[in-house]
Design a protein around this motif. Structure first.
Motif, PDB file in Angstrom:
ATOM      1  N   ARG A 147      -3.830 -13.182   7.496  1.00  0.00           N
ATOM      2  CA  ARG A 147      -4.993 -13.773   8.157  1.00  0.00           C
ATOM      3  C   ARG A 147      -4.771 -13.685   9.653  1.00  0.00           C
ATOM      4  NH1 ARG A 147      -6.759 -19.979   7.280  1.00  0.00           N
ATOM      5  NH2 ARG A 147      -4.912 -20.264   8.582  1.00  0.00           N
ATOM      6  N   LEU A 148      -5.581 -12.836  10.316  1.00  0.00           N
ATOM      7  CA  LEU A 148      -5.406 -12.587  11.745  1.00  0.00           C
ATOM      8  C   LEU A 148      -5.863 -13.773  12.576  1.00  0.00           C
ATOM      9  CD1 LEU A 148      -4.607 -10.474  13.877  1.00  0.00           C
ATOM     10  CD2 LEU A 148      -6.979  -9.680  13.853  1.00  0.00           C
ATOM     11  N   ASN A 149      -6.980 -14.373  12.174  1.00  0.00           N
ATOM     12  CA  ASN A 149      -7.484 -15.585  12.821  1.00  0.00           C
ATOM     13  C   ASN A 149      -8.343 -16.326  11.804  1.00  0.00           C
ATOM     14  OD1 ASN A 149     -10.118 -14.319  12.911  1.00  0.00           O
ATOM     15  ND2 ASN A 149      -9.393 -13.189  14.725  1.00  0.00           N
ATOM     16  N   LYS A 150      -9.072 -17.343  12.249  1.00  0.00           N
ATOM     17  CA  LYS A 150      -9.812 -18.154  11.287  1.00  0.00           C
ATOM     18  C   LYS A 150     -10.962 -17.392  10.645  1.00  0.00           C
ATOM     19  CE  LYS A 150     -12.922 -20.289  14.690  1.00  0.00           C
ATOM     20  NZ  LYS A 150     -13.390 -21.575  15.238  1.00  0.00           N
ATOM     21  N   ASN A 151     -11.305 -16.238  11.205  1.00  0.00           N
ATOM     22  CA  ASN A 151     -12.420 -15.456  10.676  1.00  0.00           C
ATOM     23  C   ASN A 151     -11.999 -14.211   9.901  1.00  0.00           C
ATOM     24  OD1 ASN A 151     -13.579 -16.361  13.762  1.00  0.00           O
ATOM     25  ND2 ASN A 151     -14.727 -17.007  11.962  1.00  0.00           N
ATOM     26  N   LEU A 152     -10.952 -13.543  10.323  1.00  0.00           N
ATOM     27  CA  LEU A 152     -10.648 -12.200   9.832  1.00  0.00           C
ATOM     28  C   LEU A 152      -9.328 -12.161   9.059  1.00  0.00           C
ATOM     29  CD1 LEU A 152     -11.588  -9.224   9.864  1.00  0.00           C
ATOM     30  CD2 LEU A 152     -10.258  -8.944  11.978  1.00  0.00           C
ATOM     31  N   GLY A 153      -9.366 -11.503   7.899  1.00  0.00           N
ATOM     32  CA  GLY A 153      -8.156 -11.350   7.088  1.00  0.00           C
ATOM     33  C   GLY A 153      -8.077  -9.968   6.468  1.00  0.00           C
ATOM     34  N   PHE A 154      -6.834  -9.520   6.191  1.00  0.00           N
ATOM     35  CA  PHE A 154      -6.586  -8.211   5.595  1.00  0.00           C
ATOM     36  C   PHE A 154      -5.667  -8.360   4.388  1.00  0.00           C
ATOM     37  CE2 PHE A 154      -7.318  -7.537  10.113  1.00  0.00           C
ATOM     38  CZ  PHE A 154      -8.303  -6.559  10.105  1.00  0.00           C
ATOM     39  N   GLY A 155      -5.724  -7.394   3.491  1.00  0.00           N
ATOM     40  CA  GLY A 155      -4.859  -7.424   2.322  1.00  0.00           C
ATOM     41  C   GLY A 155      -4.416  -6.035   1.907  1.00  0.00           C
ATOM     42  N   LEU A 156      -3.204  -5.945   1.390  1.00  0.00           N
ATOM     43  CA  LEU A 156      -2.666  -4.716   0.817  1.00  0.00           C
ATOM     44  C   LEU A 156      -2.118  -5.043  -0.564  1.00  0.00           C
ATOM     45  CD1 LEU A 156      -0.657  -3.284   3.869  1.00  0.00           C
ATOM     46  CD2 LEU A 156      -2.754  -2.305   2.910  1.00  0.00           C
ATOM     47  N   SER A 157      -2.319  -4.161  -1.530  1.00  0.00           N
ATOM     48  CA  SER A 157      -1.759  -4.396  -2.854  1.00  0.00           C
ATOM     49  C   SER A 157      -1.227  -3.097  -3.435  1.00  0.00           C
ATOM     50  CB  SER A 157      -2.802  -5.008  -3.794  1.00  0.00           C
ATOM     51  OG  SER A 157      -3.747  -4.052  -4.194  1.00  0.00           O
ATOM     52  N   ALA A 158      -0.151  -3.235  -4.180  1.00  0.00           N
ATOM     53  CA  ALA A 158       0.435  -2.117  -4.921  1.00  0.00           C
ATOM     54  C   ALA A 158       0.747  -2.645  -6.318  1.00  0.00           C
ATOM     55  CB  ALA A 158       1.696  -1.614  -4.223  1.00  0.00           C
ATOM     56  N   LYS A 159       0.025  -2.166  -7.315  1.00  0.00           N
ATOM     57  CA  LYS A 159       0.144  -2.707  -8.663  1.00  0.00           C
ATOM     58  C   LYS A 159       0.663  -1.659  -9.642  1.00  0.00           C
ATOM     59  CE  LYS A 159      -3.460  -6.196  -8.010  1.00  0.00           C
ATOM     60  NZ  LYS A 159      -4.705  -6.792  -8.545  1.00  0.00           N
ATOM     61  N   ASN A 160       1.309  -2.161 -10.689  1.00  0.00           N
ATOM     62  CA  ASN A 160       1.920  -1.315 -11.712  1.00  0.00           C
ATOM     63  C   ASN A 160       2.931  -0.353 -11.092  1.00  0.00           C
ATOM     64  OD1 ASN A 160       2.140  -0.610 -14.491  1.00  0.00           O
ATOM     65  ND2 ASN A 160       0.968   1.250 -14.111  1.00  0.00           N
ATOM     66  N   LEU A 161       3.792  -0.895 -10.221  1.00  0.00           N
ATOM     67  CA  LEU A 161       4.756  -0.073  -9.500  1.00  0.00           C
ATOM     68  C   LEU A 161       5.751   0.622 -10.421  1.00  0.00           C
ATOM     69  CD1 LEU A 161       5.463  -2.431  -6.461  1.00  0.00           C
ATOM     70  CD2 LEU A 161       4.241  -0.253  -6.429  1.00  0.00           C
ATOM     71  N   THR A 162       6.102   0.008 -11.530  1.00  0.00           N
ATOM     72  CA  THR A 162       7.052   0.620 -12.466  1.00  0.00           C
ATOM     73  C   THR A 162       6.404   1.750 -13.267  1.00  0.00           C
ATOM     74  OG1 THR A 162       6.495  -1.110 -14.077  1.00  0.00           O
ATOM     75  CG2 THR A 162       8.469  -1.457 -12.715  1.00  0.00           C
ATOM     76  N   ASP A 163       5.087   1.747 -13.380  1.00  0.00           N
ATOM     77  CA  ASP A 163       4.328   2.744 -14.134  1.00  0.00           C
ATOM     78  C   ASP A 163       4.996   3.069 -15.470  1.00  0.00           C
ATOM     79  OD1 ASP A 163       2.283   4.462 -14.719  1.00  0.00           O
ATOM     80  OD2 ASP A 163       3.056   6.124 -13.512  1.00  0.00           O
ATOM     81  N   PRO A 164       5.143   2.079 -16.349  1.00  0.00           N
ATOM     82  CA  PRO A 164       5.843   2.318 -17.616  1.00  0.00           C
ATOM     83  C   PRO A 164       5.018   3.196 -18.559  1.00  0.00           C
ATOM     84  CG  PRO A 164       4.806   0.170 -17.654  1.00  0.00           C
ATOM     85  CD  PRO A 164       4.598   0.709 -16.260  1.00  0.00           C
ATOM     86  N   THR A 165       5.679   3.819 -19.495  1.00  0.00           N
ATOM     87  CA  THR A 165       4.989   4.572 -20.539  1.00  0.00           C
ATOM     88  C   THR A 165       4.453   3.598 -21.576  1.00  0.00           C
ATOM     89  OG1 THR A 165       6.416   6.503 -20.234  1.00  0.00           O
ATOM     90  CG2 THR A 165       5.242   6.328 -22.325  1.00  0.00           C
TER      91      THR A 165
END
Length: 922
Positions: free
Chosen positions: A875-893
């Motif tokens: 959250r950069l300030n009370k108005n603006l926010g950013f997000g990053l996600s990386a899901k299923n990193l193990t990538d199982p069979t």
């Protein structure tokens, strides 16, 4: 001049600051030996200014000099008003000890409040409750970057999700043993073969918290043995707000494809519904192309939500919350698909699969809450969901080891568009009459339409079955090898809950020790399922002169010219255009009525012992009539169920509880499980069993829980299940290995234990709102199940259905022995408006049985999976926010095996998902 102006500004600022005052204090909990009461609401009456107490029960407000009334309240406690006067620059201290409205027995259906979004508030609610319950709130959902309800509930103890669907398993018990509600009212299923709605279609944007009852609650319907999942929608309170957000991302598998293919017809937004052509048997009247279309696999999302509240009079208040969102996603899977594996381990079908999938979810919700006065409240909740999945699959290899493409060279293409439209309407109210009597009620009308419009399937084989290098032609083995399929299911349901409670046994200090509850609930459901399959049946007598098929130009074969040339004909299972009933769809229609009355006594026997004894009775009618390619007829049954239950809590001390729950429930078969309708997938087919009947379940739980401080918990639960006449998916003794559902034996037993730990690892609070907190969570569930399998019992009850079980006993289908969820989170505040949150979470489930084996063939078993996700939000300030996600990193069979023969029948990788998001609050 500049110096004078600066001095004037400083003096003015000092003067203005001096006019401000502070009111602060400590709110305590009388019922817990005057312990600090966290998350109590503290407001200035007649204004929008307010706050909540922290985990130490403290609050602070900055006010101007004047006269005010401080309003202090908390769910289940008496709201108090404290008039006060404060002078300029004064530091006013107001402490207060809140008392409950009566006994410390919580209502089972909670009223949503803003504070129930937080981990600490939900854990405090769990501690005070007599029942064994668990919840996940909007705060935790946001920190872990969870986008749908199915993923959210799998972060709690003992719950996993079935791969490829939104169905969940609770303590190893699958879809049939669970139930789904919203604000305490039932939701319909969007899949004819499932009891519960796919939880993936619910965006977490609309969720305040999700309540998970793994022990039976007498206010819920008795069709229960695993858990009731209650989605509590947001109920807005506070000042006006508006927030917009957007995001984009990609799946690692999807972006690696040179071209991402989908079928012709469905739209980008997922609202398409291609109708059956006019006169589909009189000529080639299909308007959509067989040929695949290229797409760009970039995931995207957008939402806008906001709310406001208005006070008028002394106590009246109206608030509203609106939410609209859209998101989509592309995935690609590649692996093997084998079917009809025999005792010797030979797969009759042995194919390599490529699957391109595109999903959309559009969601709109409106919530209006009207607090008439401090005793009466009305709430309206409406929600619209349009969820769609577009799947294009291509299979290459051996179609039939004893027939067509027996040495390879076969090709099957299947394109499926599946769309669900759901409209939920709810009206809820709660009313107090004096200090003793309370009446709660809820009404709902839900309508759901699920369609599969224009599913396309082609089967192309070598002209010489044993020579994969020979030219390709359309398969003539089965009339349905090449087809267009149209399906529609509607589910309309009306439901109502009514609950009246009366407190008694007033003690010397003014509290009530007991409560009497009486209530009634009912639901009426109608289901209609229609399916029409138009087969493009290749003419066998004309097979020698069949033209060569180009896999990249299927329209070059399936067209009016080749229909006129008699290379193929158009027909349904009832016949061609010469049959007046040819287009009469396969169908089944169902009606389910449940009428229930219940009563309970809640009583505090000692300062530490609380008990709830309850009894519920339900009269159930479930009727179904069907006209399918397998059978025509009707099947009806009705039954009366008597359901006692007991819950108890003993407070070992102010931070530790011992809780017990015991109940009797039942499990109903679902409509499609009883309808003899053949649903065919590539490599696997399913059909219903009209002789299915309900199971009887006995449930027992014993739980110890310890709350070291706000936001922390350590708990250990032991549980047991005894199920009479359990229902299981089973591979029927046949050459095609079809799957059906049967009451597989006399009984099933499950025993297990759950451990949950949520703890702060490090916490530091500096000056100027600078805070650092590192917390972790771990939950582990172990389950051992065993059921007897009786082939003769099944044969007798089903008029001869062949299910010669390979084993005489087995685990329950869907039951994993071991489930583990773990996470660690960093929350760092740089200032009041700037913060960073990072969460690493992982999950594991062990092998579980998908379907039981017969005639010496092994069970179909889903292999264990380890998954890992990482979420970063800034959250950069009370108005603006950013997000990053990386899901299923193990990538199982993801793998399914037939275990005795040790043959992999299904295998693929889902790929890793990466996304970036941004939100702005006005």
């Amino acid at each position: 001049m500049k110096l004078k102006f600066l001095l004037f500004t400083l003096l003015l600022s000092s003067f203005c600051f001096a006019q401000k005052a502070t009111v602060s204090g400590l709110i305590l909990d009388k019922e817990y030996d005057n312990e600090p009461l966290a998350f109590a609401n503290v407001m200035l009456k007649g204004t929008s200014q307010g706050t909540s107490t922290d985990e130490n029960g403290k609050y602070s407000l900055s006010v101007s000099a004047g006269n005010y009334t401080l309003v202090v309240g908390f769910l289940g406690y008496k709201t108090v008003e404290i008039p006060f006067t404060v002078k300029a620059n004064e530091k006013k201290v107001i402490n207060y000890t809140l008392e409950t409205e009566g006994v410390m027995l919580e209502d089972i259906v909670l009223t949503a409040t803003v504070t129930q979004e937080s981990v600490k508030a939900l854990l405090q609610e769990q501690q005070k409750s007599v029942e064994i319950k668990q919840s996940i709130g909007a705060e935790e959902i946001s920190n872990k970057g969870i986008s749908d309800v199915a993923a959210a509930v799998t972060k709690t103890t003992g719950i996993t999700k079935q791969e490829g669907s939104g169905s969940i398993y609770v303590r190893g018990l699958g879809d049939r043993y669970n139930s789904t509600t919203m604000n305490g009212l039932p939701l319909p299923s969007n899949n004819p073969s499932r009891k519960n709605i796919n939880l993936e279609i619910f965006s977490t944007d609309i969720v305040e918290y999700i309540g998970i009852d793994k022990t039976y609650n007498y206010k819920n319907y008795g069709d229960f043995a695993g858990a009731n999942i209650d989605i509590v929608s947001k109920n807005y309170k506070g000042d006006g707000s508006l927030e917009v957000g957007t995001g984009m991302g990609a799946n690692s598998n999807a972006v690696q494809q040179n071209k991402f293919f989908l079928q012709d017809g469905p739209s980008f937004l997922g609202f398409s519904n291609e109708p059956i052509p006019n006169d589909p048997l009189s000529g080639y009247n299909f308007s959509t192309s067989w040929d695949k279309q290229a797409s760009t696999p970039v995931n995207s999302s957008f939402y806008i939500r906001g709310g406001d509240s208005y006070s008028f009079g002394d106590y009246s208040k109206i608030s509203f919350f609106l939410n609209a969102s859209f998101d989509n996603g592309y995935t690609y899977k590649e692996g093997v698909r084998r079917g009809s594996v025999n005792v010797q381990g030979l797969a009759i079908k042995n194919l390599n699969r490529k699957a391109y999938e595109y999903q959309t979810n559009s969601n709109a919700m409106a919530n209006i809450n009207y607090r008439i006065n401090e005793n009466h409240n009305i709430r309206i909740n409406s929600m619209l969901i349009n969820s769609a999945t577009q799947k294009h699959e291509e299979f290459n290899g051996i179609i039939d080891a004893n027939g067509s493409a027996q040495n390879g060279g076969g090709f099957i293409r299947r394109s499926t568009f599946d769309k669900t439209y759901l409209l939920v309407n709810q009206l809820l109210g709660d009313h107090k009459f004096g200090e003793r009597t309370k009446f709660d009620w809820g009404l709902s009308y839900n309508t759901l339409t699920n369609v599969i419009p224009d599913r396309m399937q082609n089967t192309i084989v070598p002209f010489l079955y044993d020579d994969p290098s020979s030219r390709l032609v359309a398969s003539d083995v089965n009339p349905s090898d090449n087809q267009r399929y149209y399906q529609e299911m509607t589910d309309d349901e009306i439901a109502g809950n009514f609950n009246l409670s009366y407190k008694f046994g007033k003690s010397e200090n003014g509290d009530y020790k007991g409560k009497l509850i009486a209530g009634y609930s009912a639901r009426y459901k109608e289901i209609n399922f229609d399916a029409t399959q138009i087969n493009l049946a290749v003419t066998r007598s004309n097979f020698a002169s069949q033209p060569t098929v180009d896999l990249n130009n299927l329209d070059g074969y399936f067209n009016q010219a080749n229909l006129d040339a008699n290379f193929f004909s158009l027909k349904t299972f009832r016949g061609d255009i010469t049959n007046a009933n040819a287009l009469t769809p396969q169908n089944f229609n169902g009606q389910q009525i449940i009428s229930a009355g219940f009563g309970a006594i809640e009583y505090q026997f000692t300062p530490k012992l609380y008990v709830i004894g309850a009894f519920r009775s339900e009269f159930i009618i479930q009727d179904i009539d069907y006209d399918t390619s397998l059978k025509q007829g009707k099947n009806k049954f009705d039954t009366m169920e008597y359901l006692p239950s007991l819950s108890a809590k003993y407070e070992l001390n102010e931070k530790q509880n011992l809780k017990l729950a015991a109940s009797k429930t039942y499990t109903l078969p679902q409509f499609k499980e009883r309808a003899p309708f053949l649903y065919e997938e590539v490599g696997q087919s399913y059909f219903g069993n009209p002789f299915l009947y309900n199971s009887t379940d006995y449930n027992f739980d014993l739980k110890w829980e310890y709350f070291p401080k706000g936001g922390e918990v350590i708990s250990l639960t032991g549980f047991g299940k005894y199920i009479q006449n359990p229902i299981n998916e089973v591979t029927v003794a046949s050459a095609t290995n079809d799957i059906s559902w049967v009451n597989s034996g006399e009984k099933a037993v499950g025993i297990g234990a759950e451990l949950e730990i949520r703890k702060d690892i490090f916490s530091f609070e500096g000056s100027n709102d600078k805070k650092t907190n590192i917390s972790s969570g771990l939950n582990v569930s172990y389950l051992h199940t065993n059921q007897d399998l009786d082939s003769e019992k099944v044969k007798k009850e089903t008029n001869g259905l062949g299910v010669a079980f390979t084993n005489s006993n087995s685990r329950l289908t869907g039951a994993s022995d071991l489930l583990v969820n773990a996470d660690v989170s960093l929350n760092k505040s740089f200032s009041a408006d700037q913060s960073l949150t990072a969460t690493l979470s992982g999950a594991y489930f062990s092998d579980r049985i998908y379907a039981l084996g017969v005639t010496g063939k092994g069970d179909l078993v889903d292999s264990d999976v380890i998954a890992l996700d990482f979420i970063l939000k800034f959250r950069l300030n009370k108005n603006l926010g950013f997000g990053l996600s990386a899901k299923n990193l193990t990538d199982p069979t993801i793998e399914r095996k037939q275990n005795i023969q040790n043959v992999v029948v299904d295998s693929y990788k889902k790929g890793r998902n990466f996304s970036f998001s941004m939100k702005y609050s006005f």
